[in-house]
Design an enzyme around this catalytic site. Structure first.
Site, PDB file in Angstrom:
ATOM      1  N   HIS A   1      35.795  17.975  39.938  1.00 14.30           N
ATOM      2  CA  HIS A   1      35.169  19.305  39.921  1.00 14.30           C
ATOM      3  C   HIS A   1      34.829  19.767  41.336  1.00 14.30           C
ATOM      4  O   HIS A   1      35.189  20.881  41.744  1.00 14.30           O
ATOM      5  CB  HIS A   1      33.906  19.259  39.061  1.00 14.30           C
ATOM      6  N   GLU A   2      34.140  18.915  42.076  1.00 14.62           N
ATOM      7  CA  GLU A   2      33.725  19.298  43.423  1.00 14.62           C
ATOM      8  C   GLU A   2      34.916  19.403  44.374  1.00 14.62           C
ATOM      9  O   GLU A   2      34.911  20.229  45.283  1.00 14.62           O
ATOM     10  CB  GLU A   2      32.693  18.309  43.963  1.00 14.62           C
TER      11      GLU A   2
ATOM     12  N   HIS B   1      36.275  22.888  44.211  1.00 10.68           N
ATOM     13  CA  HIS B   1      35.538  23.794  45.089  1.00 10.68           C
ATOM     14  C   HIS B   1      35.943  23.591  46.545  1.00 10.68           C
ATOM     15  O   HIS B   1      36.191  24.550  47.283  1.00 10.68           O
ATOM     16  CB  HIS B   1      34.027  23.547  44.963  1.00 10.68           C
TER      17      HIS B   1
END
Length: 380
Positions: free
Chosen positions: A33-34, A37
């Protein structure tokens, strides 16, 4: 010493059987997920100050050549990417004091000073990468193991069941469920299982003619492969080997990707359906769990084999991606709402309104966290 090692590495030891599988599952999902980003943010030319797996005090870390601090933190219940110009690790908008402290070079790469499309792409990338992780996992699974399917036929109708009341008969073949085409008996189960209490229209093929029937699934409790008690909607029809003609499907890599994308799409839709029904009180609150339940499921999955643990990673990844898209600050979906308003109005939302909404959203997120923790420890 030998006694300690024997105890520590025994199958019953909670560190080996539960904590390590839990940390594996959560770390993979959070990292992906990170990383979404981070990668899209870097692609958009945005500076990154920190990339952390976990919250709280730093356990270990290093600085890369761009000045980003990569670290592992003490509380392993999440993670964050802190961009240049962020006030906090929740990526709240920068304030005036923060702006004044930025150098001219930093202002060029500050997150909040980028065009709205770059900010939106960077925020959306986290959930998107979660969905892509699930597709990747399911692609491997379908490539390796394929899928067992059966013809969508009715071999038996349970007496006094919703199907019996609606007029289903042995030998009927499902054509569609609420307008969705049916290819396998599994399609029927997937479309019905999350609709307990809903009136559903079934189109059946009977003696060469289509018959339209309406049935309302009833709730039954079953135990899934990981030992969890789940509540499903059923109409009371049974398939068998004679009419179902079960067969094993295999997929080449391209077909596996398509099948994996469909599977991920189904899980996303089912998650949204569940939350919508839960919000109006039509789902059992015990179906929601937090870290304790996830840890328990990770331990059970690990006991069944690594492939089960990887499938749990995929399921959790979809759930995390979906929840992060809810339009509630400080979740990613809340940011996207602000960017959408900004794109329409051609100016940012006022700081006062943004701050007020962020506070309300933070209270809602914290309340939800308390709720699932309560469910884990005391409620269910």
């Amino acid at each position: 010493m030998n006694e300690f090692l024997t105890t520590f590495f025994s199958f019953d030891n909670i560190v080996i059987t539960t904590i390590i599988p839990f940390l594996f599952v959560l770390t993979v999902v959070v990292f992906v997920h990170e990383m979404g980003h981070y990668l899209v943010g870097r692609w958009c030319g945005i500076g990154v100050r920190e990339f952390s797996i976990g919250f709280g005090p730093e356990l270990l870390g290093f600085n890369d050549r761009r000045g980003t601090r990569w670290k592992l933190s003490a509380i392993p219940l999440g993670g964050y990417v802190k961009f240049v110009g962020d006030m906090s690790v929740t990526s709240e908008p920068s304030n005036r004091e923060e702006d004044d402290s930025l150098s001219a070079e930093e202002r060029k790469v500050a997150f909040h000073l980028q065009p709205v499309w770059k900010r939106a792409a960077t925020v959306f990338a986290g959930p998107l990468f979660n969905f892509l992780l699930a597709i990747a996992v399911f692609t491997v699974m379908f490539s390796m193991y394929g899928r067992y399917v059966a013809e969508p036929t009715v071999a038996e109708v349970r007496a006094d069941s919703p199907a019996d009341v609606a007029g289903f008969q042995p030998g009927d073949r499902f054509v569609s469920v609420d307008g969705r085409r049916i290819d396998t008996f599994g399609d029927v189960q997937r479309l019905v299982s999350g609709r307990a209490g809903d009136s559903i229209v079934f189109v059946m093929l009977r003696d060469g003619e289509e018959v339209t029937l309406t049935a309302t699934p009833e709730v039954v409790e079953q135990e899934d492969a990981l030992g969890n008690t789940i509540r499903l909607g059923v109409i009371g029809v049974v398939n068998n080997a004679e009419l179902g003609k079960p067969r094993h499907l295999t997929f080449n890599p391209v077909e596996a990707v398509g099948e994996a994308a469909k599977e991920t799409g189904f899980i996303i839709a089912r998650t949204g359906q569940f939350l919508q029904r839960f919000a109006v009180g039509r789902e059992d609150r015990c179906q929601l769990g937090g870290p304790v339940k996830i840890a328990d499921m990770a331990g059970r999955a690990a006991a069944l084999g690594f492939e089960w643990l990887v499938q749990l990673v995929a399921l959790l990844s979809v759930g995390i991606g979906f929840l992060n898209l809810l339009p509630i600050p400080p979740l990613d979906g809340g940011h996207l709402v602000f960017y959408g308003v900004e794109a329409v109005m051609r100016r940012p939302v006022s700081e006062r309104i943004m701050e007020m909404v962020y506070r309300i959203g933070l209270v809602l997120v914290l309340a939800f966290m308390v709720f699932v923790f309560w469910n884990d420890l005391f409620g269910c």
